[in-house]
Design an enzyme around this catalytic site. Structure first.
Site, PDB file in Angstrom:
ATOM      1  N   HIS A  45       2.008  44.872  12.441  1.00 44.51           N
ATOM      2  CA  HIS A  45       1.336  44.432  10.971  1.00 44.51           C
ATOM      3  C   HIS A  45       2.684  44.125  10.028  1.00 44.51           C
ATOM      4  O   HIS A  45       3.454  44.987  10.478  1.00 44.51           O
ATOM      5  CB  HIS A  45       0.381  45.254  10.445  1.00 44.51           C
ATOM      6  CG  HIS A  45      -0.839  45.345  11.195  1.00 44.51           C
ATOM      7  ND1 HIS A  45      -2.060  45.842  10.674  1.00 44.51           N
ATOM      8  CD2 HIS A  45      -1.261  45.014  12.665  1.00 44.51           C
ATOM      9  CE1 HIS A  45      -3.062  45.825  11.543  1.00 44.51           C
ATOM     10  NE2 HIS A  45      -2.744  45.245  12.723  1.00 44.51           N
ATOM     11  N   GLU A  49       3.103  45.173   7.204  1.00 44.67           N
ATOM     12  CA  GLU A  49       3.437  46.454   6.538  1.00 44.67           C
ATOM     13  C   GLU A  49       4.364  47.361   7.377  1.00 44.67           C
ATOM     14  O   GLU A  49       5.368  47.982   7.097  1.00 44.67           O
ATOM     15  CB  GLU A  49       2.087  47.108   6.118  1.00 44.67           C
ATOM     16  CG  GLU A  49       1.405  46.522   5.048  1.00 44.67           C
ATOM     17  CD  GLU A  49       0.224  45.837   5.594  1.00 44.67           C
ATOM     18  OE1 GLU A  49      -0.868  45.553   5.322  1.00 44.67           O
ATOM     19  OE2 GLU A  49       0.407  45.086   7.021  1.00 44.67           O
ATOM     20  N   CYS A  98      -4.811  47.801   5.999  1.00 48.27           N
ATOM     21  CA  CYS A  98      -5.614  48.292   6.790  1.00 48.27           C
ATOM     22  C   CYS A  98      -5.421  49.947   6.836  1.00 48.27           C
ATOM     23  O   CYS A  98      -4.491  50.335   6.484  1.00 48.27           O
ATOM     24  CB  CYS A  98      -5.629  47.780   8.342  1.00 48.27           C
ATOM     25  SG  CYS A  98      -3.918  48.319   9.421  1.00 48.27           S
ATOM     26  N   CYS A 140      -2.148  50.817   8.238  1.00 46.41           N
ATOM     27  CA  CYS A 140      -0.991  50.875   7.379  1.00 46.41           C
ATOM     28  C   CYS A 140      -1.022  51.575   6.258  1.00 46.41           C
ATOM     29  O   CYS A 140       0.282  51.850   5.768  1.00 46.41           O
ATOM     30  CB  CYS A 140      -1.035  49.283   7.272  1.00 46.41           C
ATOM     31  SG  CYS A 140      -0.647  48.156   8.578  1.00 46.41           S
TER      32      CYS A 140
END
Length: 154
Positions: free
Chosen positions: A51, A53, A81, A84
């Site tokens: 992801h 992040e 999420c 993260c």
């Protein structure tokens, strides 16, 4: 004129969309200097943890030669999420700024609200809703094209 961290995060999100990835971009800043920029890449890297992040945190840790990002701020186009959010806590990010909320998959304002748990070792200051409409439109447009390939023509 210099682009703001949010401008850079949105540019990264648009790169993700162009590559067929969910359009999320992230930027990490310390003392006004951009340390890392990343966008979602789970498909390209064959890595479900890739992801924006997570990739930005990894790059910033390497750039600063430290596993803690004390004094760093993270700008991201979508509410992180739970995975993260956990990484943000572990990295000791000072402040989190995000665009659109994510009622289905978010882990900060929605879902498990990771930073509100008593077992959370570090909770950043959190500021949501930055350019929320723009972020939501980017995501809606991306998923509409995936559902209806004819929309991506022209």
């Amino acid at each position: 004129m210099t682009d703001s961290p949010l401008d850079l995060a949105f540019a990264a999100a648009r790169r993700a969309a162009a590559e067929g990835e969910v359009p999320v971009g992230a930027v990490i800043v310390r003392e006004g200097r951009v340390i890392a920029t990343a966008h979602n890449r789970p498909r390209a890297l064959r890595d479900p943890t890739a992801h924006a992040e997570i990739l930005a945190i990894r790059a910033a840790c390497i750039a600063l030669d430290d596993e803690r990002l004390t004094g760093c701020d993270l700008y991201v186009t979508l509410e992180p999420c739970p995975m993260c959010a956990g990484a943000i806590s572990a990295a000791r990010i000072r402040r989190l700024y995000y665009g659109a909320t994510d009622p289905k998959g978010g882990g900060v304002e929605h879902g498990p609200r990771v930073f509100n748990h008593p077992t959370c070792h570090h909770a950043p200051e959190v500021y949501g809703g930055f350019r929320e409409g723009e972020a939501a439109d980017l995501l809606r447009g991306f998923f509409a094209k995936r559902r209806d390939p004819e929309r991506s023509k022209g």
